[in-house]
Design an enzyme around this catalytic site. Structure first.
Site, PDB file in Angstrom:
ATOM      1  N   TYR A 265       0.833  -1.201   0.000  1.00 49.66           N
ATOM      2  CA  TYR A 265       0.000   0.000   0.000  1.00 49.66           C
ATOM      3  C   TYR A 265       0.869   1.254   0.000  1.00 49.66           C
ATOM      4  CZ  TYR A 265      -3.573  -3.371   1.511  1.00 49.66           C
ATOM      5  OH  TYR A 265      -4.417  -4.453   1.608  1.00 49.66           O
TER       6      TYR A 265
ATOM      7  N   HIS B 107       0.141 -12.185   0.485  1.00 48.47           N
ATOM      8  CA  HIS B 107      -0.599 -11.217  -0.313  1.00 48.47           C
ATOM      9  C   HIS B 107      -0.700 -11.578  -1.801  1.00 48.47           C
ATOM     10  CE1 HIS B 107      -1.382  -6.549  -0.527  1.00 48.47           C
ATOM     11  NE2 HIS B 107      -2.483  -7.271  -0.635  1.00 48.47           N
TER      12      HIS B 107
END
Length: 336
Positions: free
Chosen positions: A51, A139
């Site tokens: 992010y 992820h």
């Protein structure tokens, strides 16, 4: 111990927007958003190095630095390493969509090996200004990021990250681990393996009012049967459910916008907010341990809390079913 036993509450905070997702968020606004979540009583915070190339973790670390560490739970992710090297991020992020093009310029590399898993956790600890992380998600090992190569990436994670996280959990370094993905297929594949032993999953966008059929076919029942748990990410489908222009991190299609309009018309007739509809739909499934809407403005926190506490009329859900807008087998609030 089930995943839900690690979470302080069923409403958490998704930090993807803090990585300058879609827009450049002023620093003070980002920090104020985390502070608003804390003041609201939220104690579960989800993050990832991806992010904004570490930006979301840095901001969260700064905002939580003076909070009692024993009072909150952090999850973050492995599979992407944030390097000191700088690159042009104008076309990075989620492929050509450039979701995090306003994030930091640090180069991010994909690596699901055991060594990279440890280095990723070490980097997250530094950025988050903490000495431990409770939950670690592997992820994005799915087709949406890796196309036809996703199975080879999954295999790399199986012999690397999965085994390492199993070990760290068994040694007490972390409390739980699982996959953090936007697709159900990797969860299905992992559930079919005898080893390793995940504790749950973060499933983003696949168990929402706008998209839940595939998850209901196998993932949700299988997770519940095994006593694991799912954290639902993206309950508002990248904002499309609540009037935003994006679905699946890209401009919403006319079909999606039409479905949103049909749901909203029914919600308006029953005086139901769309945020409440999204949250309560997800939380009604017994496999769901928590939900983590993202926020980049402080006022969104109070909106999420109000939606979480909103009372939902049974007639609203019945009408959605009658109109074919939700699966006939989806568990619904107060309807079994």
């Amino acid at each position: 111990m089930a995943l839900k036993d690690f979470l302080p509450s069923r409403l958490g905070f998704g930090a993807a927007p803090l990585g300058n997702m879609f827009r450049a968020i002023p620093e003070d606004e980002a920090l104020a958003t985390v502070e608003a979540a804390w003041s609201d009583g939220i104690r579960y915070f989800d993050n990832a190095p991806f992010y904004g190339a570490g930006l979301a973790e840095i901001r969260m670390g700064e905002a939580l630095a003076n909070k009692p560490r024993e009072e909150y739970v952090i999850s973050t992710k492995v599979g992407r390493l944030v390097l000191d090297a700088i690159e042009d991020v104008s076309d990075s992020g989620f492929g050509e969509n450039g979701v995090f093009k306003y994030g930091r310029s640090n180069k991010v590399v994909n690596d699901y090996s055991a060594d990279a898993t440890l280095r990723s956790i070490e980097g997250s600890l530094e950025r988050l200004k903490t000495d431990h992380i409770e939950i670690v998600w592997v992820h994005d090992i799915a087709q949406d990021f890796y196309g036809d190569e996703w199975l080879s990436v999954f295999e790399s994670a199986r012999v690397g990250a999965f085994r390492m996280l199993d070990r760290l959990r068994d040694e007490g370094v972390i409390k739980a681990w699982g996959l953090g993905v936007n697709r159900v297929e990797p969860i299905e594949l992992l559930l079919d393996l005898r080893e390793p032993r995940p504790d749950g999953f973060l499933l983003a966008g696949r168990y929402s009012l706008l998209d839940h059929d595939r998850a209901l076919q196998r993932v949700m029942p299988a997770v519940a049967e095994r006593g694991l748990g799912i954290v639902v990410g993206g309950p508002y489908s990248s904002g499309a459910l609540v009037g935003g222009p994006y679905f699946e991190y890209a401009p919403a299609t006319p079909q999606i916008l039409d479905k949103v309009a049909r749901i909203k018309a029914i919600a308006d007739r029953h005086s139901v907010s769309m945020k409440a509809a999204g949250l309560h739909f997800a939380l009604a499934n017994p496999a769901v341990a928590g939900v983590i809407p993202g926020a980049s403005r402080p006022e969104r926190i109070s909106e999420d809390r109000a939606a979480f506490e909103e009372r939902m009329p049974v007639d609203f859900w019945q009408e959605l079913r009658q109109m074919g807008l939700i699966s006939p087998v989806a568990p619904l609030p107060d309807m079994g």
